[in-house]
Design a protein around this motif. Structure first.
Motif, PDB file in Angstrom:
ATOM      1  N   PRO B  72     100.602 117.910  96.320  1.00 26.61           N
ATOM      2  CA  PRO B  72     101.534 118.922  96.720  1.00 26.61           C
ATOM      3  C   PRO B  72     100.921 120.374  96.565  1.00 26.61           C
ATOM      4  O   PRO B  72     100.445 120.840  97.337  1.00 26.61           O
ATOM      5  CB  PRO B  72     102.909 118.805  96.659  1.00 26.61           C
ATOM      6  N   ALA B  73     100.625 120.948  95.322  1.00 28.67           N
ATOM      7  CA  ALA B  73     100.737 121.819  94.801  1.00 28.67           C
ATOM      8  C   ALA B  73      99.475 123.108  95.042  1.00 28.67           C
ATOM      9  O   ALA B  73      98.917 123.880  95.108  1.00 28.67           O
ATOM     10  CB  ALA B  73     101.009 121.796  93.199  1.00 28.67           C
ATOM     11  N   LYS B  74      98.118 121.738  95.440  1.00 25.66           N
ATOM     12  CA  LYS B  74      96.673 122.502  96.373  1.00 25.66           C
ATOM     13  C   LYS B  74      96.849 122.322  97.816  1.00 25.66           C
ATOM     14  O   LYS B  74      96.305 122.588  98.848  1.00 25.66           O
ATOM     15  CB  LYS B  74      96.144 121.592  95.159  1.00 25.66           C
ATOM     16  N   ARG B  75      98.188 122.427  97.932  1.00 26.97           N
ATOM     17  CA  ARG B  75      98.324 122.479  99.726  1.00 26.97           C
ATOM     18  C   ARG B  75      98.539 123.821 100.393  1.00 26.97           C
ATOM     19  O   ARG B  75      98.736 124.005 100.979  1.00 26.97           O
ATOM     20  CB  ARG B  75      98.977 121.359 100.451  1.00 26.97           C
ATOM     21  N   ASP B  76      98.665 124.568  99.315  1.00 27.97           N
ATOM     22  CA  ASP B  76      99.174 126.316  99.692  1.00 27.97           C
ATOM     23  C   ASP B  76     100.603 126.327 100.328  1.00 27.97           C
ATOM     24  O   ASP B  76     100.473 126.710 102.004  1.00 27.97           O
ATOM     25  CB  ASP B  76      98.195 127.014 100.302  1.00 27.97           C
ATOM     26  N   ILE B  77     101.990 125.138 100.223  1.00 26.46           N
ATOM     27  CA  ILE B  77     102.638 125.318 100.963  1.00 26.46           C
ATOM     28  C   ILE B  77     103.810 125.951 100.260  1.00 26.46           C
ATOM     29  O   ILE B  77     103.683 125.247  99.093  1.00 26.46           O
ATOM     30  CB  ILE B  77     102.897 123.871 101.752  1.00 26.46           C
ATOM     31  N   ALA B  78     105.298 125.671 100.662  1.00 29.46           N
ATOM     32  CA  ALA B  78     106.197 125.806  99.620  1.00 29.46           C
ATOM     33  C   ALA B  78     106.929 125.349 100.978  1.00 29.46           C
ATOM     34  O   ALA B  78     107.045 125.425 101.712  1.00 29.46           O
ATOM     35  CB  ALA B  78     106.987 127.378  99.418  1.00 29.46           C
ATOM     36  N   MET B  79     108.388 124.765  99.989  1.00 29.22           N
ATOM     37  CA  MET B  79     109.753 124.088 100.155  1.00 29.22           C
ATOM     38  C   MET B  79     110.511 124.721  99.534  1.00 29.22           C
ATOM     39  O   MET B  79     110.801 124.419  99.056  1.00 29.22           O
ATOM     40  CB  MET B  79     109.412 122.742 100.279  1.00 29.22           C
ATOM     41  N   VAL B  80     111.654 124.330 100.992  1.00 26.81           N
ATOM     42  CA  VAL B  80     113.004 125.054 100.365  1.00 26.81           C
ATOM     43  C   VAL B  80     113.953 123.334 100.411  1.00 26.81           C
ATOM     44  O   VAL B  80     113.855 122.852 101.709  1.00 26.81           O
ATOM     45  CB  VAL B  80     113.483 126.425 101.097  1.00 26.81           C
ATOM     46  N   PHE B  81     113.939 123.080  99.624  1.00 34.35           N
ATOM     47  CA  PHE B  81     115.096 121.568  99.899  1.00 34.35           C
ATOM     48  C   PHE B  81     116.530 121.790 100.322  1.00 34.35           C
ATOM     49  O   PHE B  81     117.408 123.267  99.674  1.00 34.35           O
ATOM     50  CB  PHE B  81     114.799 120.709  98.477  1.00 34.35           C
ATOM     51  N   GLN B  82     116.837 120.847 100.831  1.00 36.66           N
ATOM     52  CA  GLN B  82     118.342 121.122 101.162  1.00 36.66           C
ATOM     53  C   GLN B  82     119.064 121.415 100.235  1.00 36.66           C
ATOM     54  O   GLN B  82     120.442 122.181 100.419  1.00 36.66           O
ATOM     55  CB  GLN B  82     118.754 119.549 102.132  1.00 36.66           C
ATOM     56  N   SER B  83     119.122 120.600  98.764  1.00 37.70           N
ATOM     57  CA  SER B  83     119.563 120.926  98.418  1.00 37.70           C
ATOM     58  C   SER B  83     119.179 121.981  96.997  1.00 37.70           C
ATOM     59  O   SER B  83     120.421 122.594  95.577  1.00 37.70           O
ATOM     60  CB  SER B  83     119.890 119.606  96.880  1.00 37.70           C
ATOM     61  N   TYR B  84     118.787 122.750  97.318  1.00 42.71           N
ATOM     62  CA  TYR B  84     117.542 123.970  96.870  1.00 42.71           C
ATOM     63  C   TYR B  84     117.242 123.104  95.656  1.00 42.71           C
ATOM     64  O   TYR B  84     116.184 124.688  95.680  1.00 42.71           O
ATOM     65  CB  TYR B  84     118.852 124.762  96.668  1.00 42.71           C
ATOM     66  N   ALA B  85     117.251 122.478  94.984  1.00 39.69           N
ATOM     67  CA  ALA B  85     116.350 122.103  94.246  1.00 39.69           C
ATOM     68  C   ALA B  85     116.578 123.537  93.092  1.00 39.69           C
ATOM     69  O   ALA B  85     115.131 123.133  92.390  1.00 39.69           O
ATOM     70  CB  ALA B  85     115.498 121.721  94.683  1.00 39.69           C
ATOM     71  N   LEU B  86     117.829 124.207  92.875  1.00 35.61           N
ATOM     72  CA  LEU B  86     116.549 125.422  91.549  1.00 35.61           C
ATOM     73  C   LEU B  86     116.575 124.657  90.356  1.00 35.61           C
ATOM     74  O   LEU B  86     117.963 124.082  90.295  1.00 35.61           O
ATOM     75  CB  LEU B  86     117.632 126.507  92.115  1.00 35.61           C
TER      76      LEU B  86
END
Ligand SMILES: Nc1ncnc2c1ncn2[C@@H]1O[C@H](COP(=O)(O)OP(=O)(O)OP(=O)(O)O)[C@@H](O)[C@H]1O
Ligand SMILES: [Mg+2]
Lengths: 298, 367
Positions: B72-86
């Motif tokens: 995941p870290a090398k895909r140059d993507i960012a994700m926002v989770f439904q639960s935010y996962a802060l």
């Protein structure tokens, strides 16, 4: 503070409350407050244990206690034992919990097996360990010689510092399951998405442990450390059965010293004084623990 | 270059196939929604794009690079989770800075980036707070901030608004659209709320039971649904679907059902005489005069319009949307005129394909 005028009903309600907690308070007084006060009271006498005859000596038991080397040696041993066994319990307990938290096919079985040392009676556990540690026919010496670690059998329980190390290891073995269970319960409540978010953010396995798992475990670890510190500090049977405090007083901790004073030297008053000092020391842990749990509740 | 291409992507969970041979080509800078009923495989698809789940078949390419085995870290993507996962123990500022920190950005460079992101999302006064001291909407913005700060090629959002109350949801919807326009980044947005998908997306991918049903702009999905599923799924109240027979009379296609007969215009070569399904949007039938007659069973007034349910011959019930000025009473017999130019024809059966030739027939614009 302002006093709110009470209605008749409120007063009756309060009276009912008092009535309901009264039995608990009574039992508490009988089993905790009375022994506590009587321990402090006894410590002010010089008492011959078999007859329980004694005379008032005031604080001289405490004076004697603080000036004997044996007290300070035992206190030192007590601290070494508590810190040593606690550190091992935490390290192995957390490590084992992390392993068991992974999705292993034998997880359910491993979880019940891990509890074994905690449930087995201390007497049985100590007998087994004594057999393992035996310098003549113990399997530990055999294995260490086969592995080339040592040339001649070691006296694991009869010489220092081996005896203290052995006691600490057996203590860690006996009580680390408590840490495993408590930590495992907490691990299961950490949302998986936190780890996923961290993976996307570029955190490796070590960073994920450090940045997510540890902070989430912090609170439960504080409670575990305090509880186990109190319990380990006053541990008696395991050490007594394994080494009896020996060699000489090499592994003698304060609880063993209290026992020795009371039943070997027949000085009940002196033993009570040691017990009171121990209690005062543990009170410090208690206060930290209470503060910690209060903070968690608020 | 940040186009996202899925070729025959498949994901099995034991006996369950969550995603079936999915083909999807998302252009750079596009806002695409994955829309479908619960359990249709939206989240699974998004997680495969993120690298949190691995496809059991097919190929995923981001920016031209095959990323099937890229973490995941090398895909140059960012994700926002439904639960935010802060991260609960980190402050808002540290939460936003975390992806930078883990990528070795020095502290001095992190600071201005975090501040700029916070400003963009109006989080500046909250930077020192912990996540639990924030409202749902604020937490949501922090989660967005953590995704934005790194300026990734692709944003993946899994129902980011579903934990917010209705009013805040509409507000954040507009903010997200604005953000997308400003950043011009590729965004893949998972939702089961068709209104969100319709209002925000450039294109919508409608998925049912792990299969792609249609991938088209919102207007096309609405006005030219590719099949019966899409027709029934998009639109509230849903499209009226009437079983009947298709026949050819003198070169023109005609659809007949009890009490209903309608000329349906040009159909594709796949069209065959025989059983078929007719689709009529609730607003594509006028009430007052017309060849079809029915009895009003239910009347719902919502202020700016009325929704009525009319029973026509053969116990067929039609849901109609009519102006607030027309208010029939329950039990009234009314005359109906279906708008033939907006009638949809599907092949028979649950999975019936669209048979109309015109691909999109947007409503005439009046300005
Ligand atoms: N880890 C898993 N193990 C087994 N089955 C899974 C797993 N994850 C998802 N599934 C199954 O795959 C299918 C698709 O799940 P997915 O979470 O992608 O649905 P979704 O479209 O996101 O639904 P929702 O709108 O309810 O979030 C479901 O049938 C689900 O039960
Ligand atoms: Mg989902």
């Amino acid at each position: 503070m302002t006093t709110v005028p009470q209605t008749h009903l409120e007063r009756r309600y309060a009276a009912l409350g008092l009535l309901l907690i009264a039995p608990t308070v009574l039992v508490f007084c009988v089993v905790i407050v009375y022994p506590l006060i009587s321990a402090v009271y006894l410590s002010l006498f010089s008492i011959f244990t078999p007859t329980l005859q004694g005379e008032w000596v005031g604080l001289s038991n405490y004076q004697a206690l603080l000036s004997t080397g044996e007290f300070w040696t035992s206190l030192g041993n007590n601290v070494i034992w508590t810190v040593g066994t606690l550190v091992l319990q935490i390290v192995f307990g957390v490590a084992m919990a992390l392993v068991l938290h992974e999705n292993l096919w034998f997880r359910a079985l491993a979880r019940s097996l891990i509890l074994f040392p905690y449930f087995v009676s201390t007497v049985v556990a100590v007998l087994v360990w004594k057999w393992l540690f035996n310098d003549l026919y113990g399997i530990l010496n055999h294995l260490m010689i086969v592995a080339g670690l040592i040339e001649f059998p070691l006296d694991h329980l009869g010489s220092m510092p081996n005896a203290m190390i052995s006691v600490i290891i057996v203590g860690a073995w006996k009580y680390f399951p408590f840490v495993v269970i408590a930590v495992l319960a907490r691990l299961q409540t950490i949302p998986e998405q936190l780890y996923e978010a961290a993976r996307i953010d570029g955190a490796g396995p070590f960073a994920r442990f450090w940045d997510i798992t540890l902070p989430q475990l912090r609170e439960v670890l504080v409670v575990i450390v305090l509880l186990r510190a109190i319990w380990d500090f006053k541990e008696f049977d395991l050490i007594f059965l394994l080494t009896g405090g020996g060699p000489i007083i090499g592994t003698q901790t304060l609880p063993l010293l209290v026992y020795k004073e009371a039943f070997a030297l027949n000085r009940m008053g002196m033993a009570a004084a040691y017990a009171v000092v121990m209690m005062a020391l543990m009170l410090a842990f208690m206060l930290i623990y209470i503060r910690q749990t209060r903070r968690r509740e608020s | 270059m940040a186009e996202v291409v899925l070729s025959r992507v498949r994901r099995d969970f034991g006996a369950v196939t969550a995603v079936h041979d999915l083909n999807l080509a998302i252009a750079e800078g596009e806002f695409v929604s994955l829309l479908g009923p619960s359990g249709c495989g939206k989240t699974t698809t998004l997680r495969m794009l993120a690298g949190l789940e691995f496809p059991t078949g097919g190929e995923i390419r981001i920016g031209g690079r095959v990323v099937n085995d890229v973490p995941p870290a090398k895909r140059d993507i960012a994700m926002v989770f439904q639960s935010y996962a802060l991260y609960p123990h980190l402050s808002v500022a540290d939460n936003i800075a975390y992806p930078l920190k883990k990528r070795g950005v020095p502290r001095a460079e992190r600071r201005p980036k975090v501040e700029r992101t916070a400003e963009l999302l109006q989080l500046t006064p909250l930077l020192d707070r912990k996540p639990r001291q924030l409202s749902g909407g604020q937490q949501q913005r922090v989660a967005l901030g953590r995704a934005l700060v790194r300026d990734p090629k692709v944003f993946l959002l899994d129902e980011p608004l579903s934990n917010l109350d209705a009013k805040l949801r509409i507000h954040m919807r507009a903010e997200l659209v604005e953000l997308h326009q400003r950043l011009g980044r590729t965004m893949v947005y998972v939702t089961h709320d068709q209104l969100e998908a319709m209002t925000m997306s450039d294109r919508i991918a409608i998925i049912d039971q792990g299969r792609l049903q249609q991938f088209a702009p919102p207007q096309e999905v609405y006005h030219a649904p590719a099949n019966r599923f899409v027709a029934g799924f998009i639109g509230t109240p849903g499209m009226n679907l009437i079983e009947g027979t298709l026949s050819q009379e003198g070169g023109a296609w005609c659809f007949t059902a009890p009490g209903l007969r309608i000329a349906v215009g040009q159909l594709t070569d796949d069209a065959q005489a025989g059983p078929a399904t007719l689709g009529l949007r609730p607003e594509d039938v006028t009430v007052g005069a017309g060849p079809v007659s029915g009895i009003v069973r239910v009347v719902e007034q919502s202020g700016h319009e009325n929704i009525i349910i009319v029973e026509i011959a053969g116990n067929e019930r039609l849901t109609l949307r009519i102006p607030a000025s027309i208010l029939p009473r329950t039990g009234d017999t009314v005359a109906l005129a279906p708008d033939a130019t907006h009638a949809h024809v599907f092949a028979a059966g649950e999975a019936g394909q669209r048979l109309n030739t015109a691909t999109a027939r947007p409503r005439p614009q009046t300005l």
